[in-house]
Every structure is written in structure tokens, then in C-alpha cells.
Design a protein around this motif. Structure first.
Motif, mmCIF file in Angstrom:
data_model
loop_
_atom_site.group_PDB
_atom_site.id
_atom_site.type_symbol
_atom_site.label_atom_id
_atom_site.label_comp_id
_atom_site.label_asym_id
_atom_site.label_seq_id
_atom_site.Cartn_x
_atom_site.Cartn_y
_atom_site.Cartn_z
ATOM 1 N N THR A 176 39.308 49.838 22.424
ATOM 2 C CA THR A 176 39.643 50.788 23.846
ATOM 3 C C THR A 176 38.779 49.704 24.829
ATOM 4 O OG1 THR A 176 39.870 52.906 22.655
ATOM 5 C CG2 THR A 176 39.327 52.704 25.137
ATOM 6 N N LEU A 177 37.581 49.380 24.536
ATOM 7 C CA LEU A 177 36.633 48.689 25.630
ATOM 8 C C LEU A 177 37.499 47.413 25.844
ATOM 9 C CD1 LEU A 177 33.143 49.476 24.615
ATOM 10 C CD2 LEU A 177 34.242 50.209 26.719
ATOM 11 N N ASP A 178 37.864 46.918 24.825
ATOM 12 C CA ASP A 178 38.682 45.535 25.038
ATOM 13 C C ASP A 178 39.671 45.857 26.046
ATOM 14 O OD1 ASP A 178 39.545 42.799 24.445
ATOM 15 O OD2 ASP A 178 40.995 43.230 23.044
ATOM 16 N N LYS A 179 40.524 46.643 26.002
ATOM 17 C CA LYS A 179 41.533 47.002 26.901
ATOM 18 C C LYS A 179 41.020 47.158 28.417
ATOM 19 C CE LYS A 179 44.760 48.733 23.189
ATOM 20 N NZ LYS A 179 45.652 49.741 22.744
ATOM 21 N N ILE A 180 40.077 48.003 28.406
ATOM 22 C CA ILE A 180 39.576 48.332 29.546
ATOM 23 C C ILE A 180 38.850 46.998 30.303
ATOM 24 C CG2 ILE A 180 37.580 49.805 30.676
ATOM 25 C CD1 ILE A 180 38.266 51.888 28.747
ATOM 26 N N ALA A 181 38.065 46.189 29.455
ATOM 27 C CA ALA A 181 37.761 45.090 30.110
ATOM 28 C C ALA A 181 38.699 44.281 30.601
ATOM 29 C CB ALA A 181 37.336 44.160 28.948
ATOM 30 N N LYS A 182 40.191 44.286 30.037
ATOM 31 C CA LYS A 182 41.132 43.542 30.481
ATOM 32 C C LYS A 182 41.525 43.980 31.943
ATOM 33 C CE LYS A 182 42.862 41.966 26.019
ATOM 34 N NZ LYS A 182 43.834 42.050 24.987
ATOM 35 N N ILE A 183 41.731 45.351 32.046
ATOM 36 C CA ILE A 183 41.967 45.943 33.405
ATOM 37 C C ILE A 183 40.891 45.529 34.393
ATOM 38 C CG2 ILE A 183 42.381 48.217 34.478
ATOM 39 C CD1 ILE A 183 43.298 49.182 31.818
ATOM 40 N N ILE A 184 39.706 45.617 34.185
ATOM 41 C CA ILE A 184 38.575 45.263 34.945
ATOM 42 C C ILE A 184 38.750 43.669 35.452
ATOM 43 C CG2 ILE A 184 36.184 44.778 35.289
ATOM 44 C CD1 ILE A 184 35.717 47.361 33.319
ATOM 45 N N LYS A 185 39.157 42.787 34.350
ATOM 46 C CA LYS A 185 39.412 41.485 34.869
ATOM 47 C C LYS A 185 40.554 41.381 35.659
ATOM 48 C CE LYS A 185 38.327 39.914 30.614
ATOM 49 N NZ LYS A 185 38.223 39.245 29.534
ATOM 50 N N ASP A 186 41.552 42.145 35.666
ATOM 51 C CA ASP A 186 42.887 42.070 36.389
ATOM 52 C C ASP A 186 42.437 42.523 37.853
ATOM 53 O OD1 ASP A 186 44.483 41.726 34.400
ATOM 54 O OD2 ASP A 186 45.221 43.770 34.200
ATOM 55 N N TYR A 187 41.366 43.398 38.106
ATOM 56 C CA TYR A 187 41.077 43.507 39.386
ATOM 57 C C TYR A 187 39.963 42.856 39.616
ATOM 58 C CZ TYR A 187 44.577 47.224 39.149
ATOM 59 O OH TYR A 187 45.919 47.776 39.212
ATOM 60 N N LYS A 188 39.523 41.494 39.555
ATOM 61 C CA LYS A 188 38.581 40.617 39.566
ATOM 62 C C LYS A 188 37.700 40.817 40.972
ATOM 63 C CE LYS A 188 41.011 36.668 41.174
ATOM 64 N NZ LYS A 188 41.514 35.072 40.758
ATOM 65 N N ASP A 189 38.343 41.187 41.884
ATOM 66 C CA ASP A 189 37.561 41.171 43.276
ATOM 67 C C ASP A 189 36.943 42.594 43.387
ATOM 68 O OD1 ASP A 189 38.071 38.627 43.869
ATOM 69 O OD2 ASP A 189 39.928 39.072 44.697
ATOM 70 N N TYR A 190 37.286 43.757 42.466
ATOM 71 C CA TYR A 190 36.648 45.030 42.544
ATOM 72 C C TYR A 190 35.224 45.307 41.841
ATOM 73 C CZ TYR A 190 41.308 46.579 43.626
ATOM 74 O OH TYR A 190 42.664 46.914 44.248
ATOM 75 N N ASP A 191 34.613 45.792 42.497
ATOM 76 C CA ASP A 191 33.074 46.273 41.860
ATOM 77 C C ASP A 191 33.275 47.439 40.975
ATOM 78 O OD1 ASP A 191 31.638 44.499 43.619
ATOM 79 O OD2 ASP A 191 31.445 45.960 45.179
#
Length: 286
Positions: A176-191
Motif C-alpha cells: 500500500t505504501l508503494d502505491k501511495i508513494a507513486k501517487i505522491i511522486k505524481d504530484y511532485k511539486d506538492y508538499d
């Protein structure tokens, strides 16, 4: 929504009242009854999730409705002033022209608020769909995703995320963390803020003083996992603990305590990026 469950005792009486039933048939009926209980539990969870989503949507709508009501009140006051000016002489023409301009500006601002609400709601739907697109139905039971005013909240249950009574990440949380990490990296300019939360039960660990420590340690574990195992830029990450002081349910019941024991991943877009999606607001309110 009301879900009716036939008690086991009543179920058995009904069977006996129909005469003898074979062991095989009785076992099949028991299995069917267990399946119905499982489906009923799933429906209750879906209903509770829908109620939370509805409450959040109602709060957003209420805020915008209050703004709209305020602007409509301004228009009414301006219209009354205009009517009064029409009954006067002298410099009335100048005042009328000014009031007409103010009324037009107020009407434009009201329309802006309506358009902003519609675009904001649409943006929230798009962001939520993007965030949940890779999560399975089973994962969504332990992961709650909400978008409020452009901020993304991903709430993870402690049962899924950590080893029992610990701040160490469990093996089952990895996928699950792997999928969430991909989401976070999709929005690379977000804090990204990782926020730990606990219930109000005191912690009894030699190396953990209280729930403040536990919540902060758990948030730190997620931050370090995202950095070390999934390549998320640590400059974007912040770990914080809120202990037992940010509950979303009552701690008087076990079900409430389970909801309060959570870790939130809060993804915040830059203000200028969000405004580009919903168009620029007027420079000043009329």
C-alpha cells in the motif's frame, strides 16, 4: 439505512419448525447466513463512509452558500440605495451611475463564487479518482481518501500500517505504501505532511513516554519508509505527531478508538497551482 439481521436462535427455530433438515443442508444454510452477515457488515461500512463524504460535502456547500447569501444581501442593500436616489434630485445622476457599477460588480462576484464552487467540486472528484485508481477494494477498507479545499487527506489505519503495539512498519503495509508513494511522486511539486494520531489510552512502553511520542515516532517511520524504500524526495516530507488530541470519533467505544488510531498523509498543492485549476479570483472583493 437500516439493515436487519436474523438472530441465530430465531434462524434455528425456523428451521426446526419446518421439520428435520439434513446435516448437509443445515451446514449450507449456516454458510449462507454467515455470508449474509458479512455482506451486511460491508454495507454498513459503505453507508458510514458515504455519511462522512456527505457531511464533508455539506460543509463545503454551507460555506459557499453563506458567501452567496452575504453577496445577495449586499445587492439588496445597493438596490435599496439606488431606489432612494431615484427619488432625489441634484447629484442623483452621479450617485446612480456609481451604484449601478457597484451592483454589476457584486453580481459578477456572485457568479464567480458559483463558478468557483462548481470547478472546485469537479477538481476534488478528479483528484480523488486519481488518488484511488491503483488501490484495491481490500486496501480501501484501511485507506480513507478525501479532498477538502484542494488538500488531499489519505488516512491509514494503524492495524494495517504498524506492527501491534509498535511504531515499526508492518510487512503488509509495504504494497500500500508503494502505491501511495507513486501517487505522491505524481504530484511532485506538492508538499507532504505525515501526521500521527492515537486514541486516549496511555502507552506503556519503556522507551515511549506518552502518546505524543508514539504518534511522532509512527509518523517518522512512514516518512523514513517513503524516503528509503520508495524514493520520495525527503525535502518534500514533514513528520508530525498530534497524540490523542485530534480525534475524529469518541474514545468512549472501541470502534471510536480504532478510528482515532490513524496516520494521515496530507498532500498540499502550491496555492498558485490550485488557483490555475479554478481560474484566478478577482483582485479585490467589490
Amino acid at each position: 439505512m437500516k439493515l436487519t439481521i436474523i438472530p441465530v436462535a430465531l434462524f434455528s427455530i425456523v428451521l426446526l419448525s419446518q421439520g428435520c433438515v439434513s446435516t448437509k443442508k443445515y451446514g449450507a444454510l449456516q454458510t449462507s447466513y454467515a455470508d449474509l452477515q458479512t455482506k451486511t457488515s460491508d454495507l454498513r461500512k459503505q453507508y458510514q463512509e458515504s455519511q462522512r463524504d456527505l457531511s464533508s460535502a455539506n460543509s463545503r456547500v454551507k460555506g459557499l452558500e453563506e458567501q452567496l447569501a452575504s453577496e445577495r444581501s449586499n445587492v439588496t442593500a445597493l438596490q435599496a440605495a439606488l431606489d432612494k436616489c431615484l427619488t432625489t434630485s441634484g447629484q442623483g445622476n452621479v450617485n446612480i451611475s456609481k451604484l449601478v457599477d457597484e451592483i454589476n460588480a457584486s453580481n459578477k462576484y456572485i457568479q464567480y463564487l458559483v463558478n468557483t464552487k462548481n470547478k472546485s467540486d469537479s477538481l476534488n472528484v478528479v483528484l480523488t479518482n486519481n488518488l484511488t485508481r491503483s488501490l484495491s477494494r481490500e486496501e480501501l477498507k484501511d485507506v480513507d481518501v478525501q479532498v477538502l479545499k484542494g488538500v488531499v487527506y489519505i488516512s491509514l489505519s494503524d492495524n494495517m500500517l504498524y506492527k501491534s503495539g509498535s511504531y515499526e512498519i508492518s510487512d503488509q503495509a509495504g504494497q500500500t505504501l508503494d502505491k501511495i508513494a507513486k501517487i505522491i511522486k505524481d504530484y511532485k511539486d506538492y508538499d507532504v505532511l505525515i501526521e500521527g494520531n492515537t486514541d486516549n489510552v496511555p502507552i506503556s512502553k519503556a522507551n515511549i513516554r506518552n502518546n505524543w511520542d508514539l504518534s511522532a515516532l509512527r509518523a517518522s517511520s512512514v516518512v523514513q519508509s517513503l524516503q528509503a524504500n520508495y524514493g520520495v524526495d525527503p525535502k518534500r516530507l514533514t513528520a508530525g505527531g498530534r497524540g490523542e488530541y485530534n480525534p475524529i470519533a469518541s474514545n468512549d467505544s472501541e470502534a471510536g478508538k480504532v478510528k482515532n488510531r490513524r496516520t494521515q498523509i496530507i498532500i498540499t498543492p502550491k496555492l498558485d497551482q490550485f488557483m490555475e485549476l479554478i481560474d484566478k479570483a478577482p483582485e479585490s472583493k467589490p
